[in-house]
Design an enzyme around this catalytic site. Structure first.
Site, PDB file in Angstrom:
ATOM      1  N   ASN A 189      -6.363  -0.872  -1.185  1.00  0.00           N
ATOM      2  CA  ASN A 189      -6.822   0.097  -0.185  1.00  0.00           C
ATOM      3  C   ASN A 189      -8.265  -0.109   0.260  1.00  0.00           C
ATOM      4  OD1 ASN A 189      -6.336   2.728   1.330  1.00  0.00           O
ATOM      5  ND2 ASN A 189      -8.183   3.209   0.174  1.00  0.00           N
ATOM      6  N   HIS A 193       0.827  -1.208   0.000  1.00  0.00           N
ATOM      7  CA  HIS A 193       0.000   0.000   0.000  1.00  0.00           C
ATOM      8  C   HIS A 193       0.864   1.263   0.000  1.00  0.00           C
ATOM      9  CE1 HIS A 193      -3.276   2.607   2.132  1.00  0.00           C
ATOM     10  NE2 HIS A 193      -3.201   2.866   0.851  1.00  0.00           N
ATOM     11  N   ILE A 221      -6.636   8.908  -0.750  1.00  0.00           N
ATOM     12  CA  ILE A 221      -6.885   8.563   0.651  1.00  0.00           C
ATOM     13  C   ILE A 221      -5.965   7.431   1.028  1.00  0.00           C
ATOM     14  CG2 ILE A 221      -8.656   6.858   0.215  1.00  0.00           C
ATOM     15  CD1 ILE A 221      -8.685   9.428   3.072  1.00  0.00           C
ATOM     16  N   HIS A 269      -3.892   0.855  -6.550  1.00  0.00           N
ATOM     17  CA  HIS A 269      -4.213   1.416  -5.236  1.00  0.00           C
ATOM     18  C   HIS A 269      -5.599   0.998  -4.783  1.00  0.00           C
ATOM     19  CE1 HIS A 269      -5.671   4.575  -2.425  1.00  0.00           C
ATOM     20  NE2 HIS A 269      -4.509   4.297  -1.858  1.00  0.00           N
ATOM     21  N   HIS A 298       1.567   4.902  -2.889  1.00  0.00           N
ATOM     22  CA  HIS A 298       1.712   6.289  -2.435  1.00  0.00           C
ATOM     23  C   HIS A 298       3.115   6.840  -2.681  1.00  0.00           C
ATOM     24  CE1 HIS A 298      -2.064   6.924  -0.022  1.00  0.00           C
ATOM     25  NE2 HIS A 298      -2.099   5.603  -0.151  1.00  0.00           N
TER      26      HIS A 298
END
Length: 863
Positions: free
Chosen positions: A720, A525, A863, A716, A530
């Site tokens: 997520n 993740h 997010i 993602h 990110h």
């Protein structure tokens, strides 16, 4: 002579009289400054006063056809025109759009407007959405898609300029606009000096030197990540904050609960709705750090049974008034509603995670089939690999770590291979492995000196005829107490259903889940979506103009990412943050991610390449896209490949419209500067890797853009938005363990024999750790109300017909793919799509819903 001058003057006068003139009407849509949804009343009053004294918001047309030497050969400038009736416009108390008229003087010598200069002479910023010109001679309607905060003009060295929604490669840019194109990029790059302020628009790079807080405590000091061979890392956005007092290499930190203090460029910051959502979470997180009275008076700090955990979802836990009042005395009432669901009573209650929602199967999550299925359709379906050799071998350096090879033998597993020998199972591609050994062992000795007590793990699985996986052995390992060079001490566990052996098998699966949960959050993740994407965002804004086709292609996939990453550095991945407090690697979490970044390969992020590397697919000319899955019912891979090739076709169609040849890619100065900076600075610690695309062909451009969009969107989404569905029930995916596997002859083993549930909950996360982790992943798993999903984007983003048509095809293909996924989820032959827990695989549905819907692929990591 005199007569000639008179005649010439007369001719000019006639020409001036006959020259075509016109007033062009424009419409401006903007949103005034707001905080948490309410317009800032003080700045609004000041702006109204400034309007009265002539300090207005003005706009000035820039010609795309005629240059002016006085303007440095930039486009000829029209007269400034002010927005009309600012003070007469009635604005809602809630933040919303305002529409204004503006009228420009125009004549035929000006030509077609290609840009507009905007000056804000007010005291407060506003968010400029669009400017539309009507009835422009010879052009009709010209639209300017702005979507940018405009601060008071005094804050800018150069006035703000916005371009019409045309798309130009650098050499195609009209000559009068080139000056503005180049100047705008210089502004966005900045000078690399000083501390950045809230309204700045500068994109620049920095290493991760802002995670530690040595000024607060030496226990919170952390190494710098990035810029060294020992701790390589992608770059983050630069803030320019001064160094800490205790360590000149560490950036100082300012953290105020309920506010966002870390600089990111203004246009990258959350909108008011999403920011208030995240601040509500921020306040939630205070539960874990709160007054001792709250823990002492409310929490025993231990769960004793599964029933007590279930109460969190189905009944709620009553909160004592005194402790609650202390907790909430400084928290706004709307935020309290977000933290504590109340139905007339003060109850701490969480939404029911999908994994336990079907109450007709309350223990389905504990089955071996579900344990294995989540490796294919859970929240971390990225790691399972084909087993290519038996016993499994380690790739760790034996000089440093000794013998790390597996101790699993044929005798452990052969009776569970449906009549096959190990050799036959290997030859038929029936054996798979979930390997959490080599990634864990280098830090395990250090981790186990903390409150965490855990093992490295290897899990072997057998592919059955119905395409489900059966776990056949779990190996748990610890570093040899004599030292790393002496290798490991391992023990192998095999499936059992009843008695203490059954409990031990459940414990073995739990330690695997602990490993997987930590790897998921920190690597799958954080690092692989990110962190690795942020350098692409920075490089794109620094080197590609907003009118560049590749900027327009990628920009929707960067929305809000720099903000969520900055927020993560403030409260999630920082020293003493929620990740360190909640997940098993504790203070070594980010160091582990740095170690794994050493083997990160940009090209391996392409889904087909990833599946090939893991041995999950084979090249097959007779299969769709030339790929054959060895596990045909692998929901993440099946759905992911559909999405991947839809993205790839869209990118191919788009890039092929603007780049007809490889030479056009090579001669695009902005693309070349973008890729060079990305490789040498943004991912500078890996700049010498041979696998980087050279960006010399159209195919390399297509592949690279497809990978970037895949990471930002589908990858993602896959890792997520299912976090709460599977991890919101902590027994299914504990984030850490506090005791080792019980051994015969120990008090822990005796407790296991006597009370298996109590022993289980003494081993996994405590009550406070569980609630903290649940609070985090609940918020991270939610789709906000302003989400923009894959295949959708702001209207009128370009005027080019072919790209618009190609994007419509992409949108329609995604709609079709979602229907195909829904049909597969109702096919009873595809057992892995729903599983024993009755949770359909929806994480890669392109379209989503607000909240904990467990479906939808947002365009970006927001997010």
């Amino acid at each position: 002579m005199i007569l000639g001058s008179v005649l010439n003057a007369a001719g000019n006068a006639v020409k001036e009289i006959t020259r075509k003139k016109k007033t062009i009407k424009g419409t401006v849509i903007l949103m005034k400054n707001n905080a948490f949804g309410f317009n800032n009343l003080v700045s609004g009053t000041a702006d109204r006063v400034l309007e009265i004294v002539g300090q207005k918001v003005t706009l000035q047309l820039v010609s795309a056809e005629h240059a002016d030497p006085v303007n440095g050969n930039g486009g000829k400038l029209g007269k400034q025109a002010a927005l009309e009736n600012w003070n007469l416009k009635i604005t809602s108390p809630m933040a919303g759009d305002s529409r204004y008229k503006v009228y420009f003087e125009w004549d035929e010598e000006f030509g077609t407007p290609g840009a507009i200069i905007v000056r804000n002479n007010h005291s407060a910023e506003f968010y400029l959405k669009t400017i539309t010109l009507e009835d422009v001679p010879g052009k009709g309607r010209i639209h300017f898609l702005c979507n940018s905060w405009v601060y008071p003009d005094r804050q800018y060295k150069k006035p703000r300029v916005f371009f019409a929604n045309k798309t130009y490669l650098p050499h195609e840019t009209p000559a009068p606009l080139r000056k503005y194109r180049e100047e705008e990029l210089k502004v966005l790059r900045g000078d690399g000096k000083g501390e950045r302020k809230k309204g700045d628009r500068v994109y620049d790079y920095a290493v991760y030197n802002d995670l530690g807080n040595p000024d607060s405590s030496s226990e919170l000091a952390r190494p710098v990540l990035g810029g060294s061979a020992e701790y390589p890392y992608p770059r983050r956005g630069r803030t320019g904050r001064p160094p800490s007092r205790s360590d000149a290499e560490t950036e100082s930190r300012v953290f105020i609960p309920g506010t966002f203090t870390t600089y990111v460029p203004r246009d990258e910051q959350y909108g008011h709705l999403k920011m208030s959502d995240f601040i509500a979470f921020n306040l939630k997180a205070l539960v874990r750090n709160n007054i001792p009275a709250f823990e002492i008076k409310f929490f025993s700090n231990e769960f004793n049974s599964f029933k007590e955990v279930d109460n969190l979802y189905f009944n709620g836990i009553p909160l004592p008034t005194e402790a609650l009042n202390k907790l909430t005395s400084n928290i706004p009432l709307p935020m309290i509603k977000e933290m504590f669901r109340t139905d007339g009573e003060r109850l701490l209650k969480f939404p029911v995670p999908q994994v336990i929602k079907d109450r007709s199967r309350p223990t389905a999550w504990r089955t071996d089939e579900e344990f294995a299925r989540e490796m294919l359709a859970g929240v971390n379906p990225l790691l399972i690999c084909l087993l290519r050799e038996f016993p499994p071998a380690s790739k760790l350096d034996p000089e440093q770590y000794g013998n790390q090879n597996s101790s699993i033998t044929k005798e452990h597993i052969e009776h569970n291979l449906d009549g096959l020998s190990v050799e036959e199972a290997l030859r038929k591609n029936k054996l798979f492995i979930l390997d959490h050994h080599d990634t864990v062992i280098p830090y395990l000795r250090k981790i186990n000196t903390t409150s965490t007590k855990t093992h490295a793990s290897r899990t072997l699985l057998f592919l059955r005829h119905d395409e489900t996986l059966k776990p056949v052995a779990i190996e748990l390992s610890l570093p040899n107490p004599a030292g790393d060079k002496y290798g490991i001490i391992s023990k192998v566990y095999t499936p059992a259903e009843h008695g203490v052996e059954g409990s031990i098998w459940q414990f073995a699966k739990t330690f695997v889940a602990v490993n997987d949960c930590g790897h998921h959050q920190i690597i799958s993740h954080w690092l692989n979506t990110h962190a690795v994407l942020e350098p692409f965002i920075i490089a794109t804004n620094r080197q590609l103009s907003v009118v560049h086709p590749i900027y327009k292609l990628l920009h929707p996939h960067f929305r809000d990412t720099m903000t969520i990453n900055a927020l993560a550095r403030e409260i999630l991945i920082n020293a003493g943050g929620i990740i360190e407090e909640t997940f098993y690697p504790v203070k070594y979490s980010m160091l582990m991610s740095s170690e794994i970044y050493k083997s990160w390969n940009f090209l391996d992020q392409a889904l087909p390449n990833d599946l090939k590397k893991r041995g999950i697919v084979e090249d097959d000319a007779n299969s769709l896209h030339g790929l054959r899955l060895l596990i045909e019912d692998y929901p993440y891979a099946v759905d992911g490949l559909k999405i991947w090739f839809a993205i790839e076709k869209w990118v191919r169609d788009y890039c092929s419209f603007y780049y007809k040849t490889d030479e056009m890619v090579q001669q695009d100065a902005e693309v070349q500067a973008w890729w060079k900076e990305l490789r040498e600075v943004g991912h500078g610690d890996k700049k010498d890797e041979p696998w980087w695309p050279k960006m010399q062909t159209r195919e390399e451009l297509i592949e690279s853009c497809t990978i970037i969009i895949w990471i930002a969107s589908a990858l993602h989404a896959a890792v997520n938005f299912g976090q709460y569905a599977y991890g919101g029930y902590s027994p299914n995916r504990p984030t850490l363990s506090r005791r080792f596997m019980p051994e015969k002859g120990t008090p822990e083993y005796a407790e296991l024999e006597k009370n298996p549930e109590k022993a289980f909950f003494r081993t996994i996360t405590s009550q406070l750790q569980t609630l903290s982790g649940m609070s985090v992943i609940e918020v991270l798993s939610k789709h906000p109300s302003d989400e923009v999903y894959l295949g959708n984007r702001t209207p009128e983003w370009t005027t080019d017909v072919m790209p618009l048509a190609a994007f419509e095809d992409f949108h329609n293909r995604l709609v079709q793919i979602e229907e195909e996924m829904k049909n597969m989820n109702t096919d009873e032959k595809l057992k892995n799509r729903v599983g024993p827990v009755n949770v359909p695989y929806t994480l890669l549905y392109p379209n989503g819903e607000v909240g904990l819907s467990g479906k939808g692929i947002p365009n970006s990591i927001s997010i």
